[in-house]
Design a protein around this motif. Structure first.
Motif, PDB file in Angstrom:
ATOM      1  N   LEU A   1       0.819  -1.205   0.000  1.00 61.44           N
ATOM      2  CA  LEU A   1       0.000   0.000   0.000  1.00 61.44           C
ATOM      3  C   LEU A   1       0.857   1.260   0.000  1.00 61.44           C
ATOM      4  O   LEU A   1       0.505   2.259  -0.639  1.00 61.44           O
ATOM      5  CB  LEU A   1      -0.930  -0.006   1.222  1.00 61.44           C
ATOM      6  CG  LEU A   1      -2.007  -1.093   1.240  1.00 61.44           C
ATOM      7  CD1 LEU A   1      -2.816  -1.031   2.528  1.00 61.44           C
ATOM      8  CD2 LEU A   1      -2.920  -0.969   0.029  1.00 61.44           C
TER       9      LEU A   1
ATOM     10  N   ARG B   1       1.988   2.085  -3.523  1.00 62.52           N
ATOM     11  CA  ARG B   1       0.921   2.027  -4.511  1.00 62.52           C
ATOM     12  C   ARG B   1       1.193   2.930  -5.708  1.00 62.52           C
ATOM     13  O   ARG B   1       0.860   2.592  -6.845  1.00 62.52           O
ATOM     14  CB  ARG B   1      -0.406   2.424  -3.854  1.00 62.52           C
ATOM     15  CG  ARG B   1      -1.608   2.342  -4.770  1.00 62.52           C
ATOM     16  CD  ARG B   1      -2.872   2.795  -4.054  1.00 62.52           C
ATOM     17  NE  ARG B   1      -3.267   1.868  -3.013  1.00 62.52           N
ATOM     18  CZ  ARG B   1      -4.031   0.810  -3.223  1.00 62.52           C
ATOM     19  NH1 ARG B   1      -4.455   0.532  -4.443  1.00 62.52           N
ATOM     20  NH2 ARG B   1      -4.367   0.017  -2.232  1.00 62.52           N
TER      21      ARG B   1
ATOM     22  N   ASN C   1      -4.725  -0.333  -9.996  1.00 56.12           N
ATOM     23  CA  ASN C   1      -5.409   0.938  -9.713  1.00 56.12           C
ATOM     24  C   ASN C   1      -6.140   1.454 -10.944  1.00 56.12           C
ATOM     25  O   ASN C   1      -7.259   1.982 -10.846  1.00 56.12           O
ATOM     26  CB  ASN C   1      -4.404   1.987  -9.238  1.00 56.12           C
ATOM     27  CG  ASN C   1      -3.942   1.735  -7.818  1.00 56.12           C
ATOM     28  OD1 ASN C   1      -4.570   0.985  -7.072  1.00 56.12           O
ATOM     29  ND2 ASN C   1      -2.833   2.342  -7.433  1.00 56.12           N
TER      30      ASN C   1
ATOM     31  N   ALA D   1      -9.194  -0.583 -11.352  1.00 60.18           N
ATOM     32  CA  ALA D   1     -10.168  -0.211 -10.327  1.00 60.18           C
ATOM     33  C   ALA D   1     -10.849   1.110 -10.670  1.00 60.18           C
ATOM     34  O   ALA D   1     -12.069   1.261 -10.507  1.00 60.18           O
ATOM     35  CB  ALA D   1      -9.486  -0.122  -8.960  1.00 60.18           C
ATOM     36  N   ASP D   2     -10.075   2.073 -11.148  1.00 62.99           N
ATOM     37  CA  ASP D   2     -10.661   3.375 -11.515  1.00 62.99           C
ATOM     38  C   ASP D   2     -11.649   3.224 -12.670  1.00 62.99           C
ATOM     39  O   ASP D   2     -12.723   3.845 -12.667  1.00 62.99           O
ATOM     40  CB  ASP D   2      -9.551   4.352 -11.905  1.00 62.99           C
ATOM     41  CG  ASP D   2      -8.703   4.770 -10.705  1.00 62.99           C
ATOM     42  OD1 ASP D   2      -9.176   4.614  -9.567  1.00 62.99           O
ATOM     43  OD2 ASP D   2      -7.564   5.234 -10.926  1.00 62.99           O
TER      44      ASP D   2
ATOM     45  N   ARG E   1     -14.789   1.510 -11.326  1.00 60.96           N
ATOM     46  CA  ARG E   1     -15.540   2.434 -10.474  1.00 60.96           C
ATOM     47  C   ARG E   1     -16.280   3.474 -11.321  1.00 60.96           C
ATOM     48  O   ARG E   1     -17.448   3.790 -11.049  1.00 60.96           O
ATOM     49  CB  ARG E   1     -14.574   3.127  -9.508  1.00 60.96           C
ATOM     50  CG  ARG E   1     -15.279   3.936  -8.420  1.00 60.96           C
ATOM     51  CD  ARG E   1     -14.286   4.587  -7.472  1.00 60.96           C
ATOM     52  NE  ARG E   1     -13.406   3.601  -6.856  1.00 60.96           N
ATOM     53  CZ  ARG E   1     -12.119   3.466  -7.147  1.00 60.96           C
ATOM     54  NH1 ARG E   1     -11.555   4.256  -8.067  1.00 60.96           N
ATOM     55  NH2 ARG E   1     -11.389   2.560  -6.556  1.00 60.96           N
TER      56      ARG E   1
ATOM     57  N   VAL F   1      -9.130  -6.985  -2.123  1.00 61.12           N
ATOM     58  CA  VAL F   1      -9.086  -5.690  -1.444  1.00 61.12           C
ATOM     59  C   VAL F   1      -7.678  -5.111  -1.479  1.00 61.12           C
ATOM     60  O   VAL F   1      -7.489  -3.894  -1.640  1.00 61.12           O
ATOM     61  CB  VAL F   1      -9.586  -5.835   0.005  1.00 61.12           C
ATOM     62  CG1 VAL F   1      -9.320  -4.576   0.803  1.00 61.12           C
ATOM     63  CG2 VAL F   1     -11.070  -6.146   0.021  1.00 61.12           C
TER      64      VAL F   1
ATOM     65  N   GLY G   1      -8.597  -2.224  -3.653  1.00 60.35           N
ATOM     66  CA  GLY G   1      -9.261  -1.379  -2.685  1.00 60.35           C
ATOM     67  C   GLY G   1     -10.632  -1.909  -2.334  1.00 60.35           C
ATOM     68  O   GLY G   1     -10.975  -3.059  -2.604  1.00 60.35           O
ATOM     69  N   ILE G   2     -11.447  -1.048  -1.697  1.00 56.87           N
ATOM     70  CA  ILE G   2     -12.809  -1.434  -1.348  1.00 56.87           C
ATOM     71  C   ILE G   2     -13.788  -0.642  -2.201  1.00 56.87           C
ATOM     72  O   ILE G   2     -13.415   0.320  -2.863  1.00 56.87           O
ATOM     73  CB  ILE G   2     -13.097  -1.209   0.146  1.00 56.87           C
ATOM     74  CG1 ILE G   2     -12.960   0.281   0.498  1.00 56.87           C
ATOM     75  CG2 ILE G   2     -12.185  -2.056   1.007  1.00 56.87           C
ATOM     76  CD1 ILE G   2     -13.369   0.608   1.917  1.00 56.87           C
TER      77      ILE G   2
ATOM     78  N   ALA H   1     -13.744  -3.433  -6.156  1.00 56.48           N
ATOM     79  CA  ALA H   1     -13.474  -4.728  -5.515  1.00 56.48           C
ATOM     80  C   ALA H   1     -14.649  -5.679  -5.685  1.00 56.48           C
ATOM     81  O   ALA H   1     -14.463  -6.887  -5.896  1.00 56.48           O
ATOM     82  CB  ALA H   1     -13.174  -4.522  -4.036  1.00 56.48           C
TER      83      ALA H   1
ATOM     84  N   SER I   1      -7.208  -3.522  10.639  1.00 56.33           N
ATOM     85  CA  SER I   1      -6.096  -3.459   9.685  1.00 56.33           C
ATOM     86  C   SER I   1      -4.853  -4.163  10.217  1.00 56.33           C
ATOM     87  O   SER I   1      -4.101  -4.772   9.457  1.00 56.33           O
ATOM     88  CB  SER I   1      -5.769  -1.999   9.360  1.00 56.33           C
ATOM     89  OG  SER I   1      -5.428  -1.282  10.536  1.00 56.33           O
TER      90      SER I   1
END
Length: 684
Positions: A75, A78, A88, A91-92, A95, A213, A217-218, A222, A632
């Motif tokens: 992390l 990243r 990432n 994921a973007d 999203r 995750v 990420g969440i 994810a 965490s």
């Protein structure tokens, strides 16, 4: 997709005659197994409670903290790590796709005061899609389902869940169909890909979430990635199976006509496998819905969130309404894809009803849909679903009903819970979890060798070594104990009801629709009624696992017993066999392949539910995973628990599969059945 077992027919056994060679071989395997258990119990009586590797409470080991540090390092880098930069970007993109669809159909709190397409337009469009792919009955089912989402007060959450499911299924089709074609037409590719599919289908749903995750990420991204990965194997495997099953004579005829590879694939193999491919799509869709619901653990949008909120506070009424809507959505998707498969088959055979009538319905429905979309974009009342709903009243009534039931029958449910806990769970857990780790290791490996041979022994040793390495041996044995006890109860139900269904057509007609409906429900939902009956405990997780696994196991046993040759049964009856002798000496031995397959599926289904049961007091590995999500600093322990669960699943899967292959008299049909595996998730 139910794999049909058609074992070879042994000769009927006359009353009082010696058991056949095959049965004596089966009995001979139980002799060393009982001896191993006896030695284990004797040694346990002297070593009980020593070297169990039990961690007190929420304690962690150095390995767990090292895994957490690994996460922290990833992390922290990243922005510079190429792998993290790639994930990432994915994921973007995911999203953004989810948020764009939400702006179109769901959320009124974006820059526009109302959605781009309101509830009336969405209901009309979904209904029209049902009419296009299936028929008017399915269209009415879709309309009623969508209206129920709003009437019960979960319009936004329902569409969120459909968005996650829809994006995941679309990506699964784009990725899975080419891979299915590849393994269906290339034997070497099939040999390479199949082990990966086996591994993915052996992993319980819960386990997918932790590594996802870390890299994605969440939130929505994810949820989509975990759902996509979980939903891929059924489509790949079943599509490949359908293409391989195309008649070799037909393929040779097309080759003799000079067709190219692509002509043969697109004009012969894929069209002839169309129905099977759509069955694979059905499986993938239901698996995607199951995983998208569970993605609430990683802040995935949808109906899983209110269900999870209700389970966390032990409020059955709060969880019941969204849970019921998940079932409505599952039934809608299942019936729609099934009807689409049947229609595709009818059209391919030149049927499909009156084309003029259907054309009129399609044109009229299209016009009505466009009008509804326009109205929903024009009038606020047709854009946002009315705020007055009956969901709160249903939730309150459900809570009152649960309170009445527990007050009235709480003594009976507590008696059942105590009986099974004290007489089965505690006794077997004492042997598994309170034995020294080396004793349990040796005993389990020896039993694997007895029932599965060298291959099962090697797999078991590797998996047990991994379980020991990840420092959660004691929790793993508790989870294994719950899984084994629940599987025994599942198989008792499977044999009783399976034989009953196979021997009485009326019973089969009455029970099979209930089993079909049970297999449609995502596993997350099963926790709600069981939690209401028994409260938070490990028994709750076991009961939910039994209810979840029983439908698949019962159907497999019923189909296997039903496949026994009527000629063989009549021959046995002619020798004067009683009904009990006919069942135990002919039908069950001949259905042994399907019984082993049912045991395999029951183990994996129960394991998946036992892990999810960490939410309702099951403890052990399921709780370790949940704890890793919540804290965490405990992420490493959660990851170690997830890997340990996978190792347990692989070990149980390999032992039961090897046990089936040891019974060579069941022939290639048993091995073929294991190659067309049911997914962990809502199967059909």
């Amino acid at each position: 997709m139910t794999a049909t077992i058609a074992p070879s027919a042994p000769k009927p056994v006359e009353p009082g005659a010696a058991p056949p060679v095959e049965e004596r071989k089966s009995l001979s395997r139980w002799i060393p197994a009982v001896a191993i258990l006896g030695v284990w119990i004797v040694l346990w009586s002297f070593t009980n409670g020593t070297s169990t590797l039990a961690l007190p409470g929420t304690s962690r080991t150095g390995l767990h903290d090292s895994l957490t540090e690994f996460q922290n390092d990833l992390l922290a880098g990243r922005s510079t790590n190429p792998v993290m930069q790639f994930t990432n970007a994915i994921a973007d993109a995911l999203r953004s796709a989810v948020e764009w669809l939400q702006r179109m159909v769901v959320l009124p709190n974006f820059p526009r005061p109302v959605p781009e397409v309101g509830w009336l337009g969405i209901v009309a469009f979904a209904t029209y899609v049902g009419l296009l792919v299936a028929n008017w009955r399915i269209a009415l089912l879709v309309a009623a389902s969508f209206l129920s989402f709003g009437v019960f007060g979960y319009w936004q959450d329902s569409l969120d869940l459909l968005i996650i499911t829809g994006i995941s299924v679309l990506l699964a089709v784009l990725i899975g169909l080419p891979l299915g074609v590849l393994i269906g037409t290339n034997r070497r590719a099939n040999q390479v890909v199949t082990p990966f599919l086996d591994f993915m289908q052996t992993m319980p749903t819960f386990v997918y979430l932790l590594p996802i995750v870390l890299f994605f990420g969440i939130g929505p991204s994810a949820a989509v990635v975990s759902t996509l990965i979980y939903a891929l194997p059924p489509l790949i495997r079943i599509a490949g199976f359908g293409i391989r099953e195309v008649s070799a004579t037909t393929v040779e005829a097309t080759d003799s006509a000079g067709q190219t590879y692509w002509q043969r694939l697109l004009k012969v193999q894929v069209p002839m496998a169309r129905k099977t491919i759509i069955v694979g799509l059905n499986q993938t869709t239901l698996a995607a819905l199951s995983m998208a619901t569970l993605a609430a653990f990683v802040n995935g949008p949808g109906l899983g969130k209110p269900v999870l909120a209700g389970l966390r506070i032990n409020d059955v009424g709060t969880a019941f309404v969204p849970g019921a809507l998940i079932v409505v959505m599952a039934v809608m998707l299942d019936r729609t894809t099934t009807a689409a498969s049947e229609r595709a088959e009818k059209v391919a055979r030149g049927g499909g009803g009156n084309p003029r009538v259907r054309q009129g319905l399609i044109i009229g429905g299209g016009v009505a849909t466009l009008v509804a979309i326009y109205l929903s974009r024009t009038y606020v009342s047709l854009a946002e679903f009315p705020t007055y709903t009956i969901g709160d009243r249903v939730a309150s009534a459900t809570s009152d009903g649960v309170d009445w039931f527990t007050d009235t029958f709480g003594g009976a449910t507590e008696w059942v819970k105590d009986l099974i806990t004290n007489q089965f769970l505690n006794r077997t857990q004492a042997l598994l979890a309170d034995s020294p780790w080396w004793l349990a290791f040796a005993a389990i490996a020896a039993l694997a060798f007895v029932f599965g041979g060298v291959r099962a022994f090697i797999s078991t040793v590797v998996c047990l070594t991994g379980i020991w390495y990840f420092d959660l041996w004691h929790d793993a044995m508790i989870t294994l104990n719950m899984t084994l006890v629940a599987t025994v109860l599942v198989m008792i139900l499977a044999i009783v009801f399976g034989v009953w269904m196979a021997r009485d057509r009326r019973v089969d007609v009455g029970i099979r629709p209930i089993l079909d409906a049970g297999q449609t429900i995502p596993p997350f939902v099963y926790l709600i009624p069981v939690l209401a009956l028994f409260g938070p405990s490990r028994f709750t997780a076991i009961t939910a696992g039994i209810v979840y696994a029983a439908p698949a196991a019962i159907k497999l046993v019923a189909d296997g017993v039903k496949a026994v040759s009527p000629t063989t049964i009549e021959a046995g009856r002619s020798t004067g066999q009683t009904t009990w002798q006919e069942i135990t000496k002919v039908q069950l031995p001949m259905a042994k392949g399907s019984i082993v397959l049912a045991t395999n599926q029951g183990l994996l289904y129960v394991l998946a539910m036992t892990v999810i049961g960490g939410l309702v007091g099951a403890g052990a590995l399921g709780y370790d995973v949940v704890y890793g999500f919540a804290r965490s600093e405990a992420w490493g322990k959660g990851l170690a628990a997830g890997i340990t669960i996978v190792l347990l699943g692989v070990m149980l899967d390999r032992i039961t599969r090897a046990a089936a292959e040891v019974r060579r008299d069941d022939g290639p049909t048993t091995r073929r059945a294991f190659n067309v595996r049911l997914p962990i998730g809502p199967p059909r």
